[in-house]
Design a protein around this motif. Structure first.
Motif, PDB file in Angstrom:
ATOM      1  N   SER A 151       0.811  -1.226   0.000  1.00 46.41           N
ATOM      2  CA  SER A 151       0.000   0.000   0.000  1.00 46.41           C
ATOM      3  C   SER A 151       0.841   1.271   0.000  1.00 46.41           C
ATOM      4  CB  SER A 151      -0.889   0.030   1.246  1.00 46.41           C
ATOM      5  OG  SER A 151      -1.740  -1.070   1.238  1.00 46.41           O
ATOM      6  N   ILE A 152       0.384   2.252  -0.745  1.00 45.24           N
ATOM      7  CA  ILE A 152       1.009   3.571  -0.788  1.00 45.24           C
ATOM      8  C   ILE A 152      -0.090   4.616  -0.625  1.00 45.24           C
ATOM      9  CG2 ILE A 152       3.115   3.053  -2.061  1.00 45.24           C
ATOM     10  CD1 ILE A 152       1.688   3.377  -4.639  1.00 45.24           C
ATOM     11  N   GLY A 153       0.274   5.889  -0.572  1.00 44.31           N
ATOM     12  CA  GLY A 153      -0.778   6.875  -0.318  1.00 44.31           C
ATOM     13  C   GLY A 153      -0.457   8.261  -0.840  1.00 44.31           C
ATOM     14  N   THR A 154      -1.447   9.127  -0.788  1.00 43.92           N
ATOM     15  CA  THR A 154      -1.301  10.557  -1.073  1.00 43.92           C
ATOM     16  C   THR A 154      -1.711  11.298   0.192  1.00 43.92           C
ATOM     17  OG1 THR A 154      -1.910  10.284  -3.405  1.00 43.92           O
ATOM     18  CG2 THR A 154      -2.219  12.479  -2.458  1.00 43.92           C
ATOM     19  N   ILE A 155      -0.960  12.343   0.542  1.00 41.22           N
ATOM     20  CA  ILE A 155      -1.323  13.135   1.731  1.00 41.22           C
ATOM     21  C   ILE A 155      -1.472  14.600   1.298  1.00 41.22           C
ATOM     22  CG2 ILE A 155      -0.721  13.664   4.135  1.00 41.22           C
ATOM     23  CD1 ILE A 155       1.385  11.431   4.009  1.00 41.22           C
ATOM     24  N   PHE A 156      -2.505  15.283   1.801  1.00 44.29           N
ATOM     25  CA  PHE A 156      -2.661  16.697   1.424  1.00 44.29           C
ATOM     26  C   PHE A 156      -3.100  17.551   2.611  1.00 44.29           C
ATOM     27  CE2 PHE A 156      -7.304  16.777   1.362  1.00 44.29           C
ATOM     28  CZ  PHE A 156      -7.645  15.451   1.091  1.00 44.29           C
ATOM     29  N   SER A 157      -2.717  18.818   2.520  1.00 44.02           N
ATOM     30  CA  SER A 157      -2.982  19.784   3.591  1.00 44.02           C
ATOM     31  C   SER A 157      -3.390  21.100   2.947  1.00 44.02           C
ATOM     32  CB  SER A 157      -1.667  19.926   4.370  1.00 44.02           C
ATOM     33  OG  SER A 157      -1.671  21.038   5.198  1.00 44.02           O
ATOM     34  N   ILE A 158      -4.480  21.674   3.409  1.00 38.89           N
ATOM     35  CA  ILE A 158      -5.018  22.888   2.760  1.00 38.89           C
ATOM     36  C   ILE A 158      -5.007  24.059   3.743  1.00 38.89           C
ATOM     37  CG2 ILE A 158      -7.064  23.878   1.623  1.00 38.89           C
ATOM     38  CD1 ILE A 158      -7.906  20.994   0.897  1.00 38.89           C
ATOM     39  N   TYR A 159      -4.436  25.170   3.290  1.00 38.29           N
ATOM     40  CA  TYR A 159      -4.408  26.410   4.088  1.00 38.29           C
ATOM     41  C   TYR A 159      -5.061  27.541   3.310  1.00 38.29           C
ATOM     42  CZ  TYR A 159      -0.803  24.379   7.095  1.00 38.29           C
ATOM     43  OH  TYR A 159      -0.121  23.583   7.960  1.00 38.29           O
ATOM     44  N   ARG A 160      -5.586  28.506   4.078  1.00 41.62           N
ATOM     45  CA  ARG A 160      -6.064  29.730   3.452  1.00 41.62           C
ATOM     46  C   ARG A 160      -4.846  30.618   3.199  1.00 41.62           C
ATOM     47  NH1 ARG A 160     -10.021  30.095   6.895  1.00 41.62           N
ATOM     48  NH2 ARG A 160     -11.605  29.045   5.678  1.00 41.62           N
ATOM     49  N   ARG A 161      -4.749  31.262   2.058  1.00 40.56           N
ATOM     50  CA  ARG A 161      -3.595  32.139   1.821  1.00 40.56           C
ATOM     51  C   ARG A 161      -3.689  33.362   2.725  1.00 40.56           C
ATOM     52  NH1 ARG A 161      -4.569  34.334  -4.235  1.00 40.56           N
ATOM     53  NH2 ARG A 161      -2.823  35.735  -3.968  1.00 40.56           N
ATOM     54  N   LEU A 162      -2.532  33.978   3.002  1.00 37.49           N
ATOM     55  CA  LEU A 162      -2.498  35.046   4.004  1.00 37.49           C
ATOM     56  C   LEU A 162      -2.884  36.409   3.441  1.00 37.49           C
ATOM     57  CD1 LEU A 162       0.845  33.937   5.698  1.00 37.49           C
ATOM     58  CD2 LEU A 162      -1.462  33.702   6.662  1.00 37.49           C
ATOM     59  N   LEU A 215       3.935   5.360   5.428  1.00 38.56           N
ATOM     60  CA  LEU A 215       3.334   6.099   6.539  1.00 38.56           C
ATOM     61  C   LEU A 215       1.815   6.066   6.501  1.00 38.56           C
ATOM     62  CD1 LEU A 215       3.445   8.142   8.898  1.00 38.56           C
ATOM     63  CD2 LEU A 215       3.800   9.944   7.201  1.00 38.56           C
ATOM     64  N   VAL A 216       1.245   6.301   5.323  1.00 37.69           N
ATOM     65  CA  VAL A 216      -0.217   6.345   5.224  1.00 37.69           C
ATOM     66  C   VAL A 216      -0.830   5.008   5.666  1.00 37.69           C
ATOM     67  CG1 VAL A 216      -2.154   6.532   3.614  1.00 37.69           C
ATOM     68  CG2 VAL A 216      -0.256   8.110   3.430  1.00 37.69           C
ATOM     69  N   ALA A 217      -0.215   3.925   5.239  1.00 38.60           N
ATOM     70  CA  ALA A 217      -0.764   2.609   5.567  1.00 38.60           C
ATOM     71  C   ALA A 217      -0.606   2.300   7.062  1.00 38.60           C
ATOM     72  CB  ALA A 217      -0.077   1.541   4.721  1.00 38.60           C
ATOM     73  N   LYS A 227      16.845  15.257  12.581  1.00 38.37           N
ATOM     74  CA  LYS A 227      15.537  15.914  12.704  1.00 38.37           C
ATOM     75  C   LYS A 227      14.421  14.969  12.319  1.00 38.37           C
ATOM     76  CE  LYS A 227      17.193  20.584  12.077  1.00 38.37           C
ATOM     77  NZ  LYS A 227      17.581  21.543  11.056  1.00 38.37           N
ATOM     78  N   GLY A 228      14.704  13.671  12.283  1.00 39.05           N
ATOM     79  CA  GLY A 228      13.703  12.726  11.816  1.00 39.05           C
ATOM     80  C   GLY A 228      13.731  12.672  10.296  1.00 39.05           C
ATOM     81  N   LYS A 229      12.875  11.843   9.730  1.00 38.48           N
ATOM     82  CA  LYS A 229      12.870  11.697   8.280  1.00 38.48           C
ATOM     83  C   LYS A 229      11.672  12.390   7.637  1.00 38.48           C
ATOM     84  CE  LYS A 229      12.488   8.334   4.600  1.00 38.48           C
ATOM     85  NZ  LYS A 229      12.152   6.984   4.192  1.00 38.48           N
ATOM     86  N   LEU A 230      10.566  12.424   8.356  1.00 35.71           N
ATOM     87  CA  LEU A 230       9.307  12.849   7.736  1.00 35.71           C
ATOM     88  C   LEU A 230       9.212  14.362   7.646  1.00 35.71           C
ATOM     89  CD1 LEU A 230       7.108  10.188   9.466  1.00 35.71           C
ATOM     90  CD2 LEU A 230       8.022  10.168   7.140  1.00 35.71           C
ATOM     91  N   ARG A 231       8.411  14.825   6.710  1.00 41.29           N
ATOM     92  CA  ARG A 231       8.308  16.261   6.447  1.00 41.29           C
ATOM     93  C   ARG A 231       7.113  16.849   7.192  1.00 41.29           C
ATOM     94  NH1 ARG A 231      10.037  12.193   3.232  1.00 41.29           N
ATOM     95  NH2 ARG A 231      11.547  12.866   1.688  1.00 41.29           N
TER      96      ARG A 231
END
Ligand code: AHM
Ligand code: MG
Length: 323
Positions: free
Chosen positions: A129-140, A241-243, A265-269
């Motif tokens: 298994s693999i995955g897509t991760i997304f994060s949404i912000y309002r622009r400033l 990670l996602v799985a 600093k770890g591996k993940l972003r």
């Protein structure tokens, strides 16, 4: 026939959670849904098609060689959001700098998106298994797009989610009003609500960590892992990670990627792995920490910043991050 609720219906229904909603976020989620289906189609035939399976010769900013499906997923998600009017810029694990959309329709886009288009990509060739991760912000600032739009702490996320391409394909997301999961019915190509209002158990019996790095982990983390073994917890580590996250969310457990000698600093972003999953995890009643503080409160300073990650059932994250 049981009453099926589709993701499309759910998105529209939930628009009322935001009293002044214009429908932009709904449309953006709809674009993500379409890209997820297209990537799912390619992931499912990865073993069949030579041009898709395998690596390219391009390296991304992390120095890793990109897989062809990484490139495909990146392009699909970008083009699904480009010139739709909701998104003015995207940051991706696969691109060194943010992509700013300059089409007139996008210039007024309210949102920026940070994403990992295909996480766990080393697992593509081996049918895991693999995955897509997304994060949404309002622009400033409505008049300009800058790096600062992406360097907002995770507490400012408007929505976050992931797609898991597994034995079945699911899209799980939150807009800060609980977490809901949708399973793709491949026969009709529709995501259907299958996991309403997901909650992680307060405690669990699964720990997920790359124990090959054990001797490099901080002392308190080693002690916690020793305790997990003494308590005969189950070790489960997919390396996607996602799985790992998805399983622990459903069953209760902890995922850890601590600092190591190789990756202090770890591996993940932070922006497109830790923050979106932390938002989902907190909404499901769990915790996410970098070992010292809540992930969502970390002030980002760089686009591709890394951070240690301890995420999962509340009692387990508290125990793992105790000095
Ligand atoms: P990627 O974004 O390059 O795929 O890397 C992230 C992945 C995670 O999905 C996974 O949990 C972790 O890296 C595994 O790392 P390791 O092989 O060091 O255990
Ligand atoms: Mg990744």
């Amino acid at each position: 026939m049981a009453n099926i609720k589709t993701l499309a219906e759910f998105i529209v229904e939930r628009q009322k959670d935001f009293p002044f909603a214009t429908g932009d976020l709904s449309r953006l989620l709809t674009s993500i849904r379409l890209a997820a289906k297209l990537v799912n189609r390619e992931v499912n035939k990865a073993g069949l098609v030579d041009e898709i399976l395998g690596e390219t010769n391009v390296h991304n900013i992390q120095g890793e060689r990109q897989q062809k499906l990484d490139v495909y997923a990146n392009e699909r998600f970008i083009s699904a959001m480009r010139n739709q009017g909701e998104v003015c810029a995207i940051a991706s694990e696969e691109n060194d700098d943010p992509i700013i959309f300059d089409h007139p329709i996008s210039r007024d886009g309210k949102y920026v998106v940070a994403m990992d288009p295909l996480d766990g990509s080393s697992n593509i060739d081996v049918n895991v298994s693999i995955g897509t991760i997304f994060s949404i912000y309002r622009r400033l600032d409505p008049n300009k797009v800058t790096l600062d739009d992406f360097l907002q702490p995770g507490t400012q996320q408007v929505a976050a989610g992931y797609v898991i391409y597994g034995s079945s394909t699911m899209l799980v997301y939150t807009t800060g009003h609980g977490v809901n999961g949708f399973t793709l019915d491949p026969s009709i190509g529709v995501f259907c609500l299958s996991h309403a209002d997901m909650k992680i158990p307060n405690d669990g019996s699964i720990y997920s960590v790359n124990e090959g790095n054990y001797f490099d982990f901080p002392e308190n983390v080693r002690r916690y892992i020793d305790d997990c073994k003494r308590s005969k917890l189950s070790a489960r580590y997919i390396g996607s990670l996602v799985a790992d996250f998805h399983r622990n969310l459903l069953k209760g457990g902890i995922y850890m990627y601590p600092s190591t000698a190789k990756a202090p600093k770890g591996k993940l972003r932070l922006l497109y792995e830790a923050n979106p999953l932390a938002f989902i995890m907190e909404q499901a009643g769990g915790l996410a920490s970098d070992g010292n503080q809540r992930i969502l409160e970390v002030q980002p300073t760089e686009l591709h910043q890394r951070c240690p990650l301890f995420i999962g059932s509340k009692a387990m994250v508290e125990a793992a991050t105790k000095d």
